[in-house]
Design a protein around this motif. Structure first.
Motif, PDB file in Angstrom:
ATOM      1  N   UNK A 121      -8.606  -4.777  13.240  1.00 46.13           N
ATOM      2  CA  UNK A 121      -7.310  -4.556  14.148  1.00 46.13           C
ATOM      3  C   UNK A 121      -7.396  -3.005  14.037  1.00 46.13           C
ATOM      4  N   UNK A 122      -7.473  -3.039  12.627  1.00 42.39           N
ATOM      5  CA  UNK A 122      -6.653  -1.428  12.334  1.00 42.39           C
ATOM      6  C   UNK A 122      -7.876  -0.511  12.387  1.00 42.39           C
ATOM      7  N   UNK A 123      -9.351  -0.891  12.758  1.00 44.19           N
ATOM      8  CA  UNK A 123     -10.327   0.292  13.078  1.00 44.19           C
ATOM      9  C   UNK A 123      -9.591   1.313  14.309  1.00 44.19           C
ATOM     10  N   UNK A 174      -4.288   9.351   9.878  1.00 45.46           N
ATOM     11  CA  UNK A 174      -5.539   8.156   9.482  1.00 45.46           C
ATOM     12  C   UNK A 174      -5.777   7.750   8.536  1.00 45.46           C
ATOM     13  N   UNK A 175      -4.980   8.572   6.966  1.00 43.77           N
ATOM     14  CA  UNK A 175      -5.312   8.260   5.513  1.00 43.77           C
ATOM     15  C   UNK A 175      -4.632   7.265   5.148  1.00 43.77           C
ATOM     16  N   UNK A 176      -5.471   6.420   4.496  1.00 45.39           N
ATOM     17  CA  UNK A 176      -5.273   5.599   3.794  1.00 45.39           C
ATOM     18  C   UNK A 176      -4.561   4.195   3.714  1.00 45.39           C
ATOM     19  N   UNK A 177      -5.545   4.038   5.614  1.00 49.75           N
ATOM     20  CA  UNK A 177      -5.492   2.612   5.836  1.00 49.75           C
ATOM     21  C   UNK A 177      -6.698   1.821   5.641  1.00 49.75           C
ATOM     22  N   UNK A 216       0.765  -1.571   0.190  1.00 46.12           N
ATOM     23  CA  UNK A 216       0.353  -0.051   0.259  1.00 46.12           C
ATOM     24  C   UNK A 216       1.168   1.192   0.504  1.00 46.12           C
ATOM     25  N   UNK A 217       0.043   2.164  -0.998  1.00 42.87           N
ATOM     26  CA  UNK A 217       1.240   3.289  -1.510  1.00 42.87           C
ATOM     27  C   UNK A 217       0.306   4.958  -0.569  1.00 42.87           C
ATOM     28  N   UNK A 218       0.831   5.275   0.020  1.00 42.67           N
ATOM     29  CA  UNK A 218       0.086   7.016   0.401  1.00 42.67           C
ATOM     30  C   UNK A 218      -0.596   6.363   1.675  1.00 42.67           C
TER      31      UNK A 218
END
Length: 431
Positions: A300-302, A247-250, A239-241
């Motif tokens: 978990x990424x939330x 918290x953007x691009x997640x 994943x880039x950007x």
């Protein structure tokens, strides 16, 4: 000493070990033919994880900094390999300029530099140390724990060459991974050999390029042995950007984590493996075990804590992380002195020169071991891993197990040579 594998899932790895040992002549010939086509990196180290059902490299370092962890009996191999490497590049070489990391107060790292000076000195070169640290303006002596000293000197740059006062080297060896970017002083050196090349540094290098190359190598090797490449290859996505701070691009990271966990589950089902899959999210240009986290569920990424985001946002030399590799997690079931361990294989030119175990008592089987508190156990490689013993039951012989690790290490090194060729900004293009 073969470390204790605490898993019952030793079947496939023993089968793989058996197959590698039986195919040794074919494997060595295959490597020989590959090296006729490709140039190995000048030196490298590879972190390997042995899950009992899978054996795979998880990181390949082109500026290895742990030569001090190799035992004294390994030194003749290292010196011989250094001779071969130098002879190939600059046979008339007399002077070698070694440029270490700037954070030269770390005693373990300085002992690594001392070991490199010893290896290349015994290979027949005058070795001196030049520093990129601009605060050092005159020769500066550093005392090591054993009472010996190293002298760091300021670099002197002319229009086309780099050296020190009264020292003009044919070859410049970088032991600095260029995480902070490419210094001006190293650019435009067309009359000297700069090893590794600038595009091997983390200013330009990306782990995804490496593992793309490794996937290609693993497929070729698996075809040679008639096996599933997954047994030696960690799947990955990119994943880039990504901006961890904001918290953007997640969403991309979540999607890729979910997809990769699904692929791993299917493989586990195919092989009857009762393991909970996990992935490791890492900085794509990361080093020093920074910018890494283990994820077992995309949800978990939330709920990432501010602390975790900060940890993922910045790596060595204050570089921010905007690109990540999401890698299949390979647990390590090896233990040394009852602590979780992973083998690290060291190479100079195309030769395995030794290795050690990175051991961490406070980390789990699914965590990154390259972290404060890690220790290094070189004992396991005391017997030569170049001389496996045919006919010995798999998993029972240290030379056999370490021959297998050496093969995986060399596959990763071969992938690094593919990667450096593919990313070389000065490569000649043939139609």
């Amino acid at each position: 000493m073969v470390p204790h594998l605490v898993t019952a899932l030793t079947g496939p790895i023993n089968e793989l070990e058996q197959r590698i040992l039986e195919s040794m002549p074919a494997i060595e010939r295959w490597f020989r033919l590959e090296w006729m086509e490709h140039t190995p990196p000048f030196y490298s180290s590879v972190d390997i994880r042995n899950a009992g059902f899978k054996l795979a490299p998880v990181d390949t370092n082109l500026f290895p900094g742990g030569f001090n962890n190799l035992t004294i009996p390994m030194l003749p191999l290292a010196v011989q390999a250094a001779m071969a490497a130098i002879e190939k590049i600059c046979p008339e070489a007399k002077n070698l300029l070694l440029i270490p990391e700037k954070h030269t107060r770390n005693m373990f790292y300085l002992m690594n530099v001392q070991r490199l000076v010893q290896i290349f000195g015994q290979a027949g070169l005058n070795v001196r140390l030049g520093t990129l640290d601009e605060s050092i303006t005159s020769p500066t002596e550093l005392t090591l724990p054993d009472g010996s000293t190293l002298t760091l000197e300021p670099l002197q740059r002319s229009a086309r060459r780099l050296g020190l006062k009264d020292f003009d080297p044919c070859t410049i060896l970088l032991n600095n991974d260029l995480s902070a970017g490419i210094p001006k002083v190293l650019e435009g050196l067309h009359e000297q050999y700069l090893l590794p090349p600038l595009h091997a540094g983390w200013a330009l290098r990306r782990k995804t390029n490496h593992f793309r190359s490794y996937e290609e190598v693993a497929k070729k090797f698996a075809k040679l042995l008639g096996m599933d490449p997954w047994l030696i290859n960690p799947m990955f996505a990119q994943c880039g950007e990504v901006n961890w701070n904001e918290g953007t691009g997640l969403e991309c990271v979540q999607t890729q984590v979910d997809a990769l966990l699904g692929k791993i589950r299917r493989k586990h089902k195919e092989y009857g493996i009762n393991e909970k899959p996990f992935v490791v999210v890492k900085a794509d240009n990361g080093t020093y075990g920074m910018g890494i986290m283990t994820v077992r569920d995309a949800k978990e990424l939330d709920e990432l804590s501010r602390r975790t985001r900060n940890k993922m946002d910045v790596i060595k030399d204050g570089q921010s992380v905007t690109q990540v590799i999401i890698q299949e997690g390979v647990p390590t079931y090896e233990r040394v002195n009852d602590a979780v361990a992973e083998p690290v294989v060291y190479m100079i030119d195309r030769y395995v020169v030794g290795g050690f175990y990175r051991v961490h008592a406070d980390r789990g089987i699914d965590e990154n071991l390259n972290a404060p508190g890690a220790s290094f156990v070189p004992l396991a490689f005391d017997e030569s891993h170049h001389l496996p013993k045919p006919g010995v039951r798999p998993g029972a012989s240290a030379p056999n197990r370490f021959y297998m690790y050496g093969v995986i290490g060399r596959l990763a090194m071969l992938a690094a040579s593919y990667e450096l060729e593919a990313t070389d900004p000065d490569a000649e293009v043939y139609d």
